[in-house]
Design a protein around this motif. Structure first.
Motif, PDB file in Angstrom:
ATOM      1  N   LYS A   1      43.320  17.374  77.345  1.00 42.52           N
ATOM      2  CA  LYS A   1      44.539  17.427  76.867  1.00 42.52           C
ATOM      3  C   LYS A   1      45.542  16.425  77.843  1.00 42.52           C
ATOM      4  CE  LYS A   1      48.506  20.531  75.935  1.00 42.52           C
ATOM      5  NZ  LYS A   1      48.987  21.995  76.161  1.00 42.52           N
TER       6      LYS A   1
ATOM      7  N   ARG B   1      49.703   8.418  81.364  1.00 42.81           N
ATOM      8  CA  ARG B   1      49.190   9.642  81.106  1.00 42.81           C
ATOM      9  C   ARG B   1      48.287  10.311  81.988  1.00 42.81           C
ATOM     10  NH1 ARG B   1      48.380   7.180  75.724  1.00 42.81           N
ATOM     11  NH2 ARG B   1      49.624   8.084  74.045  1.00 42.81           N
ATOM     12  N   LEU B   2      48.590  11.532  81.973  1.00 44.77           N
ATOM     13  CA  LEU B   2      47.403  12.538  82.731  1.00 44.77           C
ATOM     14  C   LEU B   2      46.509  13.217  81.856  1.00 44.77           C
ATOM     15  CD1 LEU B   2      49.644  14.053  85.912  1.00 44.77           C
ATOM     16  CD2 LEU B   2      48.268  12.080  86.084  1.00 44.77           C
ATOM     17  N   ILE B   3      45.231  13.085  82.002  1.00 46.38           N
ATOM     18  CA  ILE B   3      44.537  13.726  81.385  1.00 46.38           C
ATOM     19  C   ILE B   3      43.778  14.887  82.009  1.00 46.38           C
ATOM     20  CG2 ILE B   3      42.441  13.635  79.491  1.00 46.38           C
ATOM     21  CD1 ILE B   3      44.777  11.785  79.156  1.00 46.38           C
ATOM     22  N   ASN B   4      43.881  16.138  81.391  1.00 42.87           N
ATOM     23  CA  ASN B   4      43.303  17.264  82.239  1.00 42.87           C
ATOM     24  C   ASN B   4      41.726  17.418  81.845  1.00 42.87           C
ATOM     25  OD1 ASN B   4      43.088  18.549  79.894  1.00 42.87           O
ATOM     26  ND2 ASN B   4      45.039  19.830  80.311  1.00 42.87           N
ATOM     27  N   ALA B   5      41.292  18.350  82.533  1.00 43.83           N
ATOM     28  CA  ALA B   5      39.758  18.729  82.332  1.00 43.83           C
ATOM     29  C   ALA B   5      39.317  19.311  80.844  1.00 43.83           C
ATOM     30  CB  ALA B   5      39.270  19.809  83.424  1.00 43.83           C
ATOM     31  N   GLN B   6      40.508  19.500  80.136  1.00 46.23           N
ATOM     32  CA  GLN B   6      39.874  20.017  78.735  1.00 46.23           C
ATOM     33  C   GLN B   6      40.365  18.719  78.020  1.00 46.23           C
ATOM     34  OE1 GLN B   6      41.980  22.158  80.984  1.00 46.23           O
ATOM     35  NE2 GLN B   6      39.909  23.040  81.267  1.00 46.23           N
TER      36      GLN B   6
ATOM     37  N   THR C   1      55.258  16.497  77.811  1.00 51.24           N
ATOM     38  CA  THR C   1      54.647  16.477  76.693  1.00 51.24           C
ATOM     39  C   THR C   1      55.012  15.230  75.873  1.00 51.24           C
ATOM     40  OG1 THR C   1      55.622  18.158  75.595  1.00 51.24           O
ATOM     41  CG2 THR C   1      53.792  18.765  77.037  1.00 51.24           C
TER      42      THR C   1
ATOM     43  N   HIS D   1      49.403  14.602  78.852  1.00 49.91           N
ATOM     44  CA  HIS D   1      50.554  14.680  79.353  1.00 49.91           C
ATOM     45  C   HIS D   1      51.145  13.567  79.660  1.00 49.91           C
ATOM     46  CE1 HIS D   1      49.543  19.093  79.330  1.00 49.91           C
ATOM     47  NE2 HIS D   1      50.789  19.424  79.447  1.00 49.91           N
TER      48      HIS D   1
ATOM     49  N   ILE E   1      56.231  15.284  84.778  1.00 46.60           N
ATOM     50  CA  ILE E   1      54.912  15.575  83.782  1.00 46.60           C
ATOM     51  C   ILE E   1      55.711  16.293  82.612  1.00 46.60           C
ATOM     52  CG2 ILE E   1      52.770  16.753  83.419  1.00 46.60           C
ATOM     53  CD1 ILE E   1      52.382  16.746  86.569  1.00 46.60           C
TER      54      ILE E   1
ATOM     55  N   TYR F   1      42.126   8.854  76.860  1.00 46.47           N
ATOM     56  CA  TYR F   1      42.667   9.705  75.909  1.00 46.47           C
ATOM     57  C   TYR F   1      42.414   9.199  74.229  1.00 46.47           C
ATOM     58  CZ  TYR F   1      46.067  12.383  73.093  1.00 46.47           C
ATOM     59  OH  TYR F   1      46.614  13.187  72.240  1.00 46.47           O
TER      60      TYR F   1
ATOM     61  N   GLY G   1      41.470  10.616  85.295  1.00 43.88           N
ATOM     62  CA  GLY G   1      42.572  11.449  85.147  1.00 43.88           C
ATOM     63  C   GLY G   1      43.760  10.884  84.523  1.00 43.88           C
TER      64      GLY G   1
END
Length: 496
Positions: free
Chosen positions: A35, A28-33, A92, A37, A90, A233, A149
């Protein structure tokens, strides 16, 4: 699906520099918000993807088992640093749910027609190790080693490896402090509450090895998430937890068919020949038949028919499954999609005998140096040879000691020595074996007559001229292309 890759040209790479890597696991990639992916990571060699042919692989294994390691070492020492582009697919979880395969199944890949690879950076090998044991044997890789991240998915094999790799390092390296070994130690400052244990290298300040504490100003402690520190996450789950394999993992053939169908004709033929060879070693005919009827037929009927004919069997031509991939052809599954942009570190053998034209040798070496390729002069012995004008030509090795399978192309130098060459069985075999392995050959001036002598026809990877300069650009392109696959249709008549 994995077996078709093992049976393909990907399993016999030309060198370590030409291997494409892509993870079987989904992260998974976790963004600054916060969320999430899903992501698949890729390493694409900038040198192109290349392979050896089957006969060449067998000979390399016997004649030069250290070939791959030395090739990588030499490339780095010569300044031709191997480079890979890091990319990511990348997507969802909602997108993944629409596909006809489970992205958490490590035997599946995501076709680039569904999700293109996004370039992120590069990886360059620009220094050889000073101490192989300290810097290589003690490396402790683990999928659990991630940066902020990146997070984990529910990939079941990944979940098992998160534990098992660390457990392996405890036994292999003999200490829980393997992260303190210099090759494994982070280059940036880090703080943990780990203390003591076998082979502890660190001298810790402070009294506490726990959190919270009141004696060391509550240090070290976990970073505050409300101040921007990364947090895993928080996946919501509403289901029963069962020890079962998901039904979505039951698709065993659709991507095997996708892989096979996406290959060029010569790549498909190599898979056919590999299955026929391996199954010919199976003594039980019933097992051979089951592999054909229950595996190969479900991948491709033509594959099953060819292998069955090679083994003297009749294939059952009714597939047991109707699994079909929504992507029918994926071009990036073929090696042909990853062409080399140059001939850096490609090796060219220059064959000489007494009476060779020294100026031709110089021309080839100067050209190769300009292309960052490696040109080595090979003679019948390690002693220098005399050129036709009486000069000494230094040699880099013996033709009998530096086999053709370790080179990407050959140049046979012109001179007053055609009869000498024809009387040399090693030299003749060198040319014929290079021809059989589909590699470029340059025959200078008087050596053009070797085509008729050997009974072979000039093709798009055989070059002849009085001067090397006349065809050097075409020769370079042939080396970039690596092999002339159309030659496979005619080599059966060559006596080598």
């Amino acid at each position: 699906h994995m077996t078709t890759w093992v049976m393909s040209d990907r399993a016999i790479p030309r060198n370590l520099r030409s291997i494409q890597g892509f993870g079987v696991h989904t992260f998974r990639l976790i963004n600054a918000q916060g969320k999430a992916h899903l992501v698949k990571f890729h390493w694409t060699p900038k040198q192109g993807v290349a392979q050896v042919v089957w006969d060449e692989a067998l000979k390399l294994n016997g004649k030069d088992p250290d070939f791959h390691r030395r090739d990588l070492w030499d490339a780095i020492e010569n300044g031709n640093y191997p480079e890979w582009e890091l990319g990511a697919q990348i997507f969802t979880e909602e997108e993944a749910a629409q596909w006809d395969f489970d992205v958490l199944d490590p035997t599946k890949l995501v076709p680039e027609e569904l999700v293109p690879v996004t370039p992120l950076g590069k990886f360059v090998l620009n220094r050889n190790t000073d101490d192989f044991f300290a810097e290589t044997e003690q490396v402790a890789f683990s999928p659990a080693n991630i940066v902020s991240g990146i997070d984990f998915s529910n990939d079941p094999l990944l979940q098992g490896r998160l534990f098992s790799y660390t457990d392996t390092h405890l036994h292999r390296l003999g200490t829980a402090n393997f992260n303190q070994i210099p090759i494994n130690k982070p280059v940036c400052p880090f703080h943990t509450n780990r203390r003591g244990g076998f082979a502890n290298h660190e001298v810790y300040k402070g009294k506490a090895n726990y959190e919270p504490n009141s004696v060391d100003e509550n240090w070290p402690r976990e970073a505050d998430q409300d101040k921007g520190a990364f947090s895993s996450y928080p996946e919501p789950v509403e289901a029963s937890k069962l020890r079962v394999r998901p039904e979505s993992f039951a698709d065993h053939f659709s991507q095997a068919t996708l892989h096979y169908s996406s290959l060029k004709k010569h790549e498909q033929q190599h898979i056919k020949d590999a299955y026929a060879f391996e199954l010919s070693k199976v003594q039980d005919e019933a097992i051979r038949q089951r592999v054909i009827d229950r595996v190969l037929v479900n991948i491709d009927k033509d594959l099953a028919t060819y292998v069955a004919n090679e083994l003297g069997l009749e294939p059952l031509m009714q597939p047991e499954t109707d699994q079909q991939s929504q992507v029918k052809i994926s071009e990036k599954l073929s090696i042909d999609a990853f062409k080399a942009p140059d001939i850096k570190q490609r090796k060219i053998a220059i064959l000489v005998h007494n009476g060779a034209n020294a100026s031709s040798v110089d021309a080839v070496k100067a050209w190769a140096e300009g292309e960052n390729a490696v040109a080595e002069v090979l003679a019948p012995s390690a002693a220098p040879v005399k050129s036709k004008d009486g000069k000494e030509i230094a040699v880099d090795g013996r033709q009998n000691g530096e086999p053709s399978v370790t080179y990407d192309a050959i140049v046979v130098i012109d001179g007053d020595n055609l009869d000498t060459f024809k009387a040399d069985g090693v030299a003749k075999y060198y040319v014929l074996e290079t021809y059989k392995h589909l590699k470029p050959i340059y025959l200078l001036d008087d050596k053009k007559s070797l085509l008729d002598y050997f009974g072979i026809h000039q093709d798009d990877a055989i070059f002849t001229s009085e001067s090397f300069k006349d065809q050097q650009d075409k020769f370079k392109l042939a080396i970039q292309n690596h092999r002339l696959w159309s030659r496979e249709d005619v080599i059966a008549s060559v006596p080598v």
